[in-house]
Design a protein around this motif. Structure first.
Motif, PDB file in Angstrom:
ATOM      1  N   ILE A 195      -1.138 -49.581   9.997  1.00  0.00           N
ATOM      2  CA  ILE A 195      -2.238 -49.938   8.960  1.00  0.00           C
ATOM      3  C   ILE A 195      -3.483 -49.922   9.761  1.00  0.00           C
ATOM      4  CG2 ILE A 195      -3.116 -51.720   7.679  1.00  0.00           C
ATOM      5  CD1 ILE A 195      -0.459 -50.662   6.478  1.00  0.00           C
ATOM      6  N   VAL A 220      13.463 -50.753   0.305  1.00  0.00           N
ATOM      7  CA  VAL A 220      12.050 -50.509   0.820  1.00  0.00           C
ATOM      8  C   VAL A 220      11.881 -49.576   1.896  1.00  0.00           C
ATOM      9  CG1 VAL A 220      10.322 -51.973   2.526  1.00  0.00           C
ATOM     10  CG2 VAL A 220      11.320 -53.163   0.546  1.00  0.00           C
ATOM     11  N   GLN A 221      13.076 -49.783   2.910  1.00  0.00           N
ATOM     12  CA  GLN A 221      12.693 -48.581   3.726  1.00  0.00           C
ATOM     13  C   GLN A 221      12.784 -47.282   3.314  1.00  0.00           C
ATOM     14  OE1 GLN A 221      11.758 -49.278   6.968  1.00  0.00           O
ATOM     15  NE2 GLN A 221      11.967 -51.106   6.533  1.00  0.00           N
ATOM     16  N   CYS A 274      -8.189 -43.501   3.907  1.00  0.00           N
ATOM     17  CA  CYS A 274      -6.880 -42.888   4.088  1.00  0.00           C
ATOM     18  C   CYS A 274      -6.729 -42.760   5.573  1.00  0.00           C
ATOM     19  CB  CYS A 274      -6.870 -41.598   3.452  1.00  0.00           C
ATOM     20  SG  CYS A 274      -7.207 -41.279   1.747  1.00  0.00           S
ATOM     21  N   LEU A 319       9.555 -46.254   1.479  1.00  0.00           N
ATOM     22  CA  LEU A 319       8.485 -45.957   2.401  1.00  0.00           C
ATOM     23  C   LEU A 319       8.645 -44.754   3.306  1.00  0.00           C
ATOM     24  CD1 LEU A 319       7.615 -49.515   3.995  1.00  0.00           C
ATOM     25  CD2 LEU A 319       6.707 -48.667   2.099  1.00  0.00           C
ATOM     26  N   ALA A 320       9.811 -44.661   3.436  1.00  0.00           N
ATOM     27  CA  ALA A 320      10.172 -43.310   4.329  1.00  0.00           C
ATOM     28  C   ALA A 320      10.010 -42.168   3.653  1.00  0.00           C
ATOM     29  CB  ALA A 320      11.501 -43.215   4.859  1.00  0.00           C
ATOM     30  N   SER A 321      10.275 -42.201   1.963  1.00  0.00           N
ATOM     31  CA  SER A 321      10.440 -40.996   1.226  1.00  0.00           C
ATOM     32  C   SER A 321       8.853 -40.774   0.952  1.00  0.00           C
ATOM     33  CB  SER A 321      11.176 -41.005   0.286  1.00  0.00           C
ATOM     34  OG  SER A 321      11.029 -42.176  -0.604  1.00  0.00           O
ATOM     35  N   GLY A 322       7.977 -41.485   1.035  1.00  0.00           N
ATOM     36  CA  GLY A 322       6.628 -41.397   0.511  1.00  0.00           C
ATOM     37  C   GLY A 322       6.329 -40.671  -0.758  1.00  0.00           C
ATOM     38  N   GLY A 323       5.452 -40.121  -0.983  1.00  0.00           N
ATOM     39  CA  GLY A 323       5.043 -39.531  -2.362  1.00  0.00           C
ATOM     40  C   GLY A 323       4.228 -38.169  -2.063  1.00  0.00           C
ATOM     41  N   VAL A 377      -2.310 -56.626  13.136  1.00  0.00           N
ATOM     42  CA  VAL A 377      -2.403 -55.710  12.176  1.00  0.00           C
ATOM     43  C   VAL A 377      -2.801 -56.473  11.015  1.00  0.00           C
ATOM     44  CG1 VAL A 377      -0.911 -54.402  10.671  1.00  0.00           C
ATOM     45  CG2 VAL A 377      -0.267 -54.591  13.135  1.00  0.00           C
ATOM     46  N   PHE A 378      -2.655 -57.329  10.694  1.00  0.00           N
ATOM     47  CA  PHE A 378      -3.319 -58.299   9.464  1.00  0.00           C
ATOM     48  C   PHE A 378      -3.930 -59.503  10.114  1.00  0.00           C
ATOM     49  CE2 PHE A 378       0.735 -56.234   7.903  1.00  0.00           C
ATOM     50  CZ  PHE A 378       0.153 -55.453   6.966  1.00  0.00           C
ATOM     51  N   TYR A 427       7.876 -39.979   9.387  1.00  0.00           N
ATOM     52  CA  TYR A 427       7.515 -39.323   8.077  1.00  0.00           C
ATOM     53  C   TYR A 427       7.316 -40.476   7.117  1.00  0.00           C
ATOM     54  CZ  TYR A 427       7.451 -36.779   3.618  1.00  0.00           C
ATOM     55  OH  TYR A 427       6.942 -36.152   2.565  1.00  0.00           O
ATOM     56  N   GLY A 428       6.883 -40.324   6.052  1.00  0.00           N
ATOM     57  CA  GLY A 428       6.514 -41.319   5.285  1.00  0.00           C
ATOM     58  C   GLY A 428       5.419 -41.463   4.279  1.00  0.00           C
ATOM     59  N   ARG A 429       5.436 -42.627   3.484  1.00  0.00           N
ATOM     60  CA  ARG A 429       4.013 -43.177   2.769  1.00  0.00           C
ATOM     61  C   ARG A 429       2.871 -42.896   3.648  1.00  0.00           C
ATOM     62  NH1 ARG A 429       3.913 -46.346  -1.648  1.00  0.00           N
ATOM     63  NH2 ARG A 429       1.863 -46.739  -2.070  1.00  0.00           N
ATOM     64  N   GLN A 430       1.783 -42.159   3.049  1.00  0.00           N
ATOM     65  CA  GLN A 430       0.570 -41.957   3.721  1.00  0.00           C
ATOM     66  C   GLN A 430       0.658 -40.960   5.012  1.00  0.00           C
ATOM     67  OE1 GLN A 430      -2.713 -42.546   2.824  1.00  0.00           O
ATOM     68  NE2 GLN A 430      -1.505 -42.629   0.745  1.00  0.00           N
ATOM     69  N   GLU A 454       2.651 -37.781   4.268  1.00  0.00           N
ATOM     70  CA  GLU A 454       3.556 -36.789   3.718  1.00  0.00           C
ATOM     71  C   GLU A 454       2.979 -35.435   4.215  1.00  0.00           C
ATOM     72  OE1 GLU A 454       2.062 -39.258   2.201  1.00  0.00           O
ATOM     73  OE2 GLU A 454       3.216 -40.262   0.774  1.00  0.00           O
ATOM     74  N   HIS A 455       1.651 -35.246   4.492  1.00  0.00           N
ATOM     75  CA  HIS A 455       1.135 -33.922   4.789  1.00  0.00           C
ATOM     76  C   HIS A 455       0.164 -34.121   6.224  1.00  0.00           C
ATOM     77  CE1 HIS A 455       2.383 -32.663   0.845  1.00  0.00           C
ATOM     78  NE2 HIS A 455       1.856 -33.699   0.325  1.00  0.00           N
ATOM     79  N   ILE A 497       8.489 -55.021   3.606  1.00  0.00           N
ATOM     80  CA  ILE A 497       7.286 -54.312   3.546  1.00  0.00           C
ATOM     81  C   ILE A 497       6.396 -54.940   4.748  1.00  0.00           C
ATOM     82  CG2 ILE A 497       5.113 -53.678   2.516  1.00  0.00           C
ATOM     83  CD1 ILE A 497       6.692 -53.585  -0.063  1.00  0.00           C
ATOM     84  N   THR A 523       7.812 -54.322   8.200  1.00  0.00           N
ATOM     85  CA  THR A 523       7.635 -52.812   8.773  1.00  0.00           C
ATOM     86  C   THR A 523       6.375 -52.672   9.101  1.00  0.00           C
ATOM     87  OG1 THR A 523       9.296 -52.224   6.809  1.00  0.00           O
ATOM     88  CG2 THR A 523       7.838 -50.526   7.777  1.00  0.00           C
ATOM     89  N   TYR A 524       5.367 -52.986   8.450  1.00  0.00           N
ATOM     90  CA  TYR A 524       4.139 -52.465   8.957  1.00  0.00           C
ATOM     91  C   TYR A 524       3.401 -53.377  10.170  1.00  0.00           C
ATOM     92  CZ  TYR A 524       4.104 -49.064   5.550  1.00  0.00           C
ATOM     93  OH  TYR A 524       4.428 -47.844   4.475  1.00  0.00           O
ATOM     94  N   TRP A 553      -0.476 -43.487   8.304  1.00  0.00           N
ATOM     95  CA  TRP A 553       0.315 -44.579   8.452  1.00  0.00           C
ATOM     96  C   TRP A 553       1.566 -44.534   9.205  1.00  0.00           C
ATOM     97  CZ3 TRP A 553       0.567 -48.000   3.449  1.00  0.00           C
ATOM     98  CH2 TRP A 553      -0.751 -48.587   2.883  1.00  0.00           C
ATOM     99  N   GLU A 569      -4.820 -35.724   0.375  1.00  0.00           N
ATOM    100  CA  GLU A 569      -3.552 -36.268   0.808  1.00  0.00           C
ATOM    101  C   GLU A 569      -3.099 -35.660   2.230  1.00  0.00           C
ATOM    102  OE1 GLU A 569      -2.577 -39.099  -0.437  1.00  0.00           O
ATOM    103  OE2 GLU A 569      -3.947 -38.798  -2.064  1.00  0.00           O
ATOM    104  N   VAL A 570      -3.841 -35.210   2.794  1.00  0.00           N
ATOM    105  CA  VAL A 570      -3.715 -34.479   4.150  1.00  0.00           C
ATOM    106  C   VAL A 570      -4.265 -35.704   5.056  1.00  0.00           C
ATOM    107  CG1 VAL A 570      -4.110 -32.753   5.591  1.00  0.00           C
ATOM    108  CG2 VAL A 570      -4.001 -32.117   3.498  1.00  0.00           C
ATOM    109  N   ARG A 571      -3.262 -35.940   6.058  1.00  0.00           N
ATOM    110  CA  ARG A 571      -3.644 -37.072   7.006  1.00  0.00           C
ATOM    111  C   ARG A 571      -3.935 -36.308   8.279  1.00  0.00           C
ATOM    112  NH1 ARG A 571      -4.927 -38.572   3.424  1.00  0.00           N
ATOM    113  NH2 ARG A 571      -4.311 -40.153   1.946  1.00  0.00           N
ATOM    114  N   ASP A 596     -11.475 -31.984   2.799  1.00  0.00           N
ATOM    115  CA  ASP A 596     -10.350 -31.237   1.948  1.00  0.00           C
ATOM    116  C   ASP A 596     -10.887 -31.118   0.703  1.00  0.00           C
ATOM    117  OD1 ASP A 596      -8.680 -30.869   4.143  1.00  0.00           O
ATOM    118  OD2 ASP A 596      -7.683 -32.933   4.053  1.00  0.00           O
TER     119      ASP A 596
END
Lengths: 208, 228
Positions: free
Chosen positions: A121, B114-115, A113, B118-122, B25-26, A86-89, A91-92, A42, A45-46, A116, A164-166, B217
């Motif tokens: 980050i 992990v990949q 928000c 992270l790639a599929s998101g929510g 980044v961090f 595409y991916g986490r944070q 999605e839209h 993780i 990746t970031y 990402w 959740e729109v970015r 929003d």
């Protein structure tokens, strides 16, 4: 239901933040609930793979290709997904375009928000109380802190990311970049220009 | 009344201090660890994004104010792990002896997953839910008083600065999970979600410029039609 207990469990962990993280990580690892190798993946990746270079690629393509830009403005989520962003944070996704008449700027007043997959980050200032509090009320003062002074005729539209729109800002293409290719253009696209607290860089040797 | 995180428009925080575009980044190793541990714990499947946001918002005002960003994350995570029964208070104090396999250990996020995760998101969009009541260009007024209509002190995404304000529908985003419900285990209750634009002069006593605007929003249940 909300629990407003005064005995928050976090107070049982060491107060020093680095030790607090370490303690929780150790407990979770010993119980088999987190895998240290997954944490490394993780972080890698970031730290190394996902960052503003992704968004810069999207902006450069939009500057070069009117059809791409039109599709991006229409449905950013599927356009950037096709580029692998595409991916986490993210999605839209919605892209908002700066013009001489309107400057766009993005904030999240309620948390932090941020898109990402396109920008990585968020930087520390984006997550700061000062930015979250002031960007919606005095965006021009905030812009000045970033060295950006807009022409008097330019309206500012601030997007508060409450769902959740970015949002990604499409900055204006700098003068003097005719004939530049995608890589050269992408190098002019800063992270801040895609948040709206900055403008794209001027090309070297171009008008300043 | 809203909670301590609802700071849009607040006075007194001082100037924003930009960092260089090439800042790390961090800023510290533990920031990266806090992020990674939090994301990994999300895969245990015991909460959703609204629950975890609300856990940070429920830090006491004193803690919320003095904690840095990732301190909020890790502290809220510890609270959530105990609240959801993943860990016990005894686990946190370290008095528990190592036990048999944890019932959630099979859900532990592995490096090779992990990949994909992270790639599929929510995604938050859903099918169904109520029909949209408002069209782009239509005037609407936000709820006042604000706050979660179902749970006292509960999670909501209507900031205090934008309650009771008249704006214009900018666009319909589709039908999205309602955080006010989902954060509290009351179901996803998806609703139409709109971008709504407000004149800065509708929100602030001293707007910087007559043409400036703020867009938020907002879910349909936060809004009512405003006669023109």
């Amino acid at each position: 239901m909300p629990h407003d207990h005064s005995d928050h469990p976090h107070a049982l962990l060491p107060p020093e933040p680095a030790l607090r993280v370490k303690a929780l990580e150790t407990i979770l690892r010993d119980k088999g609930l987190i895998d240290p190798a997954a944490l490394e993946e993780i972080i890698d990746t970031y730290q190394n793979k996902i960052g503003p270079q992704n968004g810069a690629r999207v902006v450069a393509k939009a500057w070069l290709d009117d059809d791409f830009r039109a599709a991006l403005m229409q449905d950013a989520t599927s356009v950037v997904r096709d580029l692998g962003f595409y991916g986490r944070q993210g999605e839209h996704m919605v892209v908002v375009e700066n013009t001489p008449d309107q400057h766009n700027m993005v904030v999240c007043t309620l948390c932090s928000c941020y898109p990402w997959p396109l920008l990585g980050i968020p930087p520390g200032w984006y997550k700061s109380d000062a930015y979250r509090a002031s960007a919606v009320r005095e965006p021009r003062k905030v812009l000045a802190e970033f060295g950006v002074i807009l022409p008097k005729g330019t309206a500012v539209r601030v997007w508060d990311s409450t769902a959740e729109v970015r949002y990604l800002v499409l900055p204006m293409r700098p003068q003097g970049t005719e004939g530049m290719d995608e890589d050269a253009l992408a190098a002019l696209v800063t992270r801040d220009s895609m948040i709206g607290t900055g403008l794209a860089r001027q090309p070297e040797g171009g008008a300043s | 009344m809203s909670r301590v995180h609802d700071i849009g428009g607040r006075f007194g925080d001082g100037p924003v201090l930009p960092e260089g575009q090439d800042a790390p980044v961090f800023a510290a190793d533990w920031h990266a660890r806090a992020l990674a541990v939090t994301l990994a714990c999300g895969s245990l499947g015991q909460w959703n994004i609204d629950t975890s946001r609300h856990a940070r918002e429920r830090l006491s005002p004193k803690d919320y104010t003095r904690f840095s960003y990732y301190e909020k994350w890790i502290s809220a995570l510890a609270d959530l792990l105990v609240e959801k029964g993943v860990l016990t208070v005894a686990d946190l104090t370290g008095v528990d002896a190592p036990e048999a396999k944890h019932p959630l250990a099979d859900r532990c996020l592995r490096a090779d997953q992990v990949q994909g995760v992270l790639a599929s998101g929510g995604p938050a969009d859903r099918t169904g839910g109520p029909a949209s009541l408002f069209q782009p260009g239509q005037k609407v007024r936000t709820r006042h008083p604000g706050g979660n209509a179902m749970v006292a002190g509960g999670h909501t995404r209507l900031p205090a600065y934008a309650t009771g304000a008249v704006g214009v529908i900018e666009r319909l985003h589709g039908t999205h999970v309602l955080p006010d419900s989902a954060a509290h285990g009351l179901g996803e209750a998806p609703e139409p979600l709109y971008a709504v634009r407000f004149a800065a002069s509708e929100l602030w006593a001293q707007p910087e410029h007559p043409r400036d605007e703020v867009v938020l929003d907002l879910w349909q249940s936060y809004l009512s039609a405003e006669d023109t």
